[in-house]
Design an enzyme around this catalytic site. Sequence first.
Site, PDB file in Angstrom:
ATOM      1  N   ASP A 157      -6.302   3.071  -9.139  1.00  0.00           N
ATOM      2  CA  ASP A 157      -7.514   3.189  -8.319  1.00  0.00           C
ATOM      3  C   ASP A 157      -8.507   4.181  -8.919  1.00  0.00           C
ATOM      4  O   ASP A 157      -8.161   5.034  -9.734  1.00  0.00           O
ATOM      5  CB  ASP A 157      -7.184   3.510  -6.847  1.00  0.00           C
ATOM      6  CG  ASP A 157      -6.698   4.932  -6.621  1.00  0.00           C
ATOM      7  OD1 ASP A 157      -6.370   5.630  -7.602  1.00  0.00           O
ATOM      8  OD2 ASP A 157      -6.644   5.347  -5.444  1.00  0.00           O
TER       9      ASP A 157
ATOM     10  N   HIS B  86       0.847  -1.204   0.000  1.00  0.00           N
ATOM     11  CA  HIS B  86       0.000   0.000   0.000  1.00  0.00           C
ATOM     12  C   HIS B  86       0.875   1.243   0.000  1.00  0.00           C
ATOM     13  O   HIS B  86       1.261   1.760   1.051  1.00  0.00           O
ATOM     14  CB  HIS B  86      -0.944  -0.008   1.209  1.00  0.00           C
ATOM     15  CG  HIS B  86      -2.019   1.035   1.115  1.00  0.00           C
ATOM     16  ND1 HIS B  86      -3.368   0.737   1.073  1.00  0.00           N
ATOM     17  CD2 HIS B  86      -1.959   2.385   1.041  1.00  0.00           C
ATOM     18  CE1 HIS B  86      -4.072   1.844   0.966  1.00  0.00           C
ATOM     19  NE2 HIS B  86      -3.233   2.862   0.959  1.00  0.00           N
TER      20      HIS B  86
ATOM     21  N   HIS C 107      -9.530   0.943  -0.586  1.00  0.00           N
ATOM     22  CA  HIS C 107      -9.361   1.530   0.741  1.00  0.00           C
ATOM     23  C   HIS C 107     -10.704   1.373   1.467  1.00  0.00           C
ATOM     24  O   HIS C 107     -11.756   1.577   0.858  1.00  0.00           O
ATOM     25  CB  HIS C 107      -9.094   3.025   0.664  1.00  0.00           C
ATOM     26  CG  HIS C 107      -7.739   3.426   0.167  1.00  0.00           C
ATOM     27  ND1 HIS C 107      -7.298   3.176  -1.097  1.00  0.00           N
ATOM     28  CD2 HIS C 107      -6.733   4.107   0.789  1.00  0.00           C
ATOM     29  CE1 HIS C 107      -6.072   3.671  -1.243  1.00  0.00           C
ATOM     30  NE2 HIS C 107      -5.706   4.249  -0.110  1.00  0.00           N
TER      31      HIS C 107
ATOM     32  N   ASP D 211       2.014   4.194   2.692  1.00  0.00           N
ATOM     33  CA  ASP D 211       0.937   4.993   2.093  1.00  0.00           C
ATOM     34  C   ASP D 211       1.465   6.118   1.184  1.00  0.00           C
ATOM     35  O   ASP D 211       1.554   5.929  -0.023  1.00  0.00           O
ATOM     36  CB  ASP D 211       0.018   5.540   3.201  1.00  0.00           C
ATOM     37  CG  ASP D 211      -1.419   5.735   2.734  1.00  0.00           C
ATOM     38  OD1 ASP D 211      -1.706   5.428   1.557  1.00  0.00           O
ATOM     39  OD2 ASP D 211      -2.263   6.187   3.541  1.00  0.00           O
TER      40      ASP D 211
ATOM     41  N   GLU E 123     -10.874   3.456   7.117  1.00  0.00           N
ATOM     42  CA  GLU E 123      -9.823   4.416   7.517  1.00  0.00           C
ATOM     43  C   GLU E 123     -10.515   5.608   8.189  1.00  0.00           C
ATOM     44  O   GLU E 123     -10.427   5.788   9.399  1.00  0.00           O
ATOM     45  CB  GLU E 123      -9.028   4.857   6.277  1.00  0.00           C
ATOM     46  CG  GLU E 123      -7.953   5.897   6.559  1.00  0.00           C
ATOM     47  CD  GLU E 123      -7.351   6.466   5.270  1.00  0.00           C
ATOM     48  OE1 GLU E 123      -7.928   6.294   4.186  1.00  0.00           O
ATOM     49  OE2 GLU E 123      -6.288   7.120   5.368  1.00  0.00           O
TER      50      GLU E 123
HETATM   51 ZN   LIG Z   1      -3.790   4.894   0.580  1.00  0.00          ZN
END
Ligand SMILES: [Zn+2]
Length: 342
Positions: free
Chosen positions: A137, A16, A197, A278, A200
Site C-alpha cells: 500500500d 485485510h 482503505h 486488520d 473508516e
Molecule cells: Zn487496514
Amino acid sequence: MNIKEFIRQMPKVELHVHLEGSIEPQTLLKLAERHNVTLPARNLDELHDWYKFTGFDHFIEVYLAISSCICTADDLELIAAEFLKDRAEQNILYSEVIYTPYTHLPHIPLDEQLAALNRARKTAEEKWGVRINLAPDISRERRPIEASHQIAEWAIKNRNNGITSLGLGGPEIGNPPELFASTFEIARKAGFPATPHAGETEGPASIWGALKTLNAVRIGHGVRCLEDPSLVSYLKEKQIPLEVCPSSNVCLHVVPDLTSHPLPRLMDEGLFVTINSDDPPMFNTNLTEEYLRITDEFGFSVPQLKQFVFNAARASLLPIDEKNTLIQNLTVRFSELEKQLN
Ligand SMILES: [Zn+2]
C-alpha cells in the site's frame, strides 16, 4: 462439536490484514533490542498498555514506531514466517496481506523486500499448504505524491511474483483518494486492481473517491457507507466487497463498542461483507477471535459464518483456476466439519 470449536476449526480466508501490524509482541521486543530502537514498551505488559489507542493519529504513531524495528530483509522474512505459521494454526488457507514497502525502503531495496517475503511464502506453502499474496500500500502521508508512482510500477511489474493489488493506507482525514489519482491511474492502465482503505475515519465521500477515482475493486473497511443511502445502493448493486474489521473499529473509536458495530446493518442492506482482523496483536485479536466475538455478539448461524468465508474467497484476487480450487477446498472442509456439529 459446539459453535466455538467449529469456528476455531473452520477453514478461513482473510483479505485485510497488515504484515507490520501483525508482528508478534515477543518478536517486536526482540527486533527493537537487536536494532537499538527505544520503544515506550519494554515487556509484554507494557506493550499491551501501549496498544491502547486514543484515536487514529495515535495508532499511526505507534505503527510507525513498530515499523522502525524492521531494518533488514531477514527481519521481514522472520515476521512473514511467524505470520504464516499463525495462519496455519488458525486454518486461514489464503490471505491477501497488506504491507507498506516505502517504510522499509531506506533500509531494504524493494526487490530484496519481495524476495524475503517470497522465501517465507514458499516455505509456508510447502510446510502447511497455507498461501498468501501481497497488497503493497501507499501511505496517504507520503509527499510528493509522484514518489508513490514507483511503488505502483513495482507492484505491477511483480503481479506474477506474489503481488495481487495496490492499496492505500494511513490517515484518511485530510488525504482524500483524489490526491492519489495519478498513482492509481498507473494501476488502472495496467489492469491492476486497487484495494484502498476508505470509509473508516472518513465518511461516504472518501468511499466514492476510492470507487470513482481509484477504481477500487474492494473497500478496506467501508463501514461508514451507511451514512449515504445512494452509496449503499451503488455498493449493493455492484456487490463491491467490504473488508470489515470489527475489533479494529472498536479499538480506533470508529464505533463505541462491538454492540453498536454496523455489521448487522451492512448485512441487512444486502452488502457484500467479509470479516477481517486488520492488525491483530495491536487490537488484541486474530481472525478466529473476530468470528468468535461477532458470533457471540450478533448470534450468527453456521450458514452466515460460511457465507463470510466464501465471500472472502470469491472477493479474493486469485487467478480464476486457483480461486475455484480454493472454493472447492472450502466446500469439502466445511461439509466434513458440519457433520461433527451438535
Ligand atoms: Zn487496514
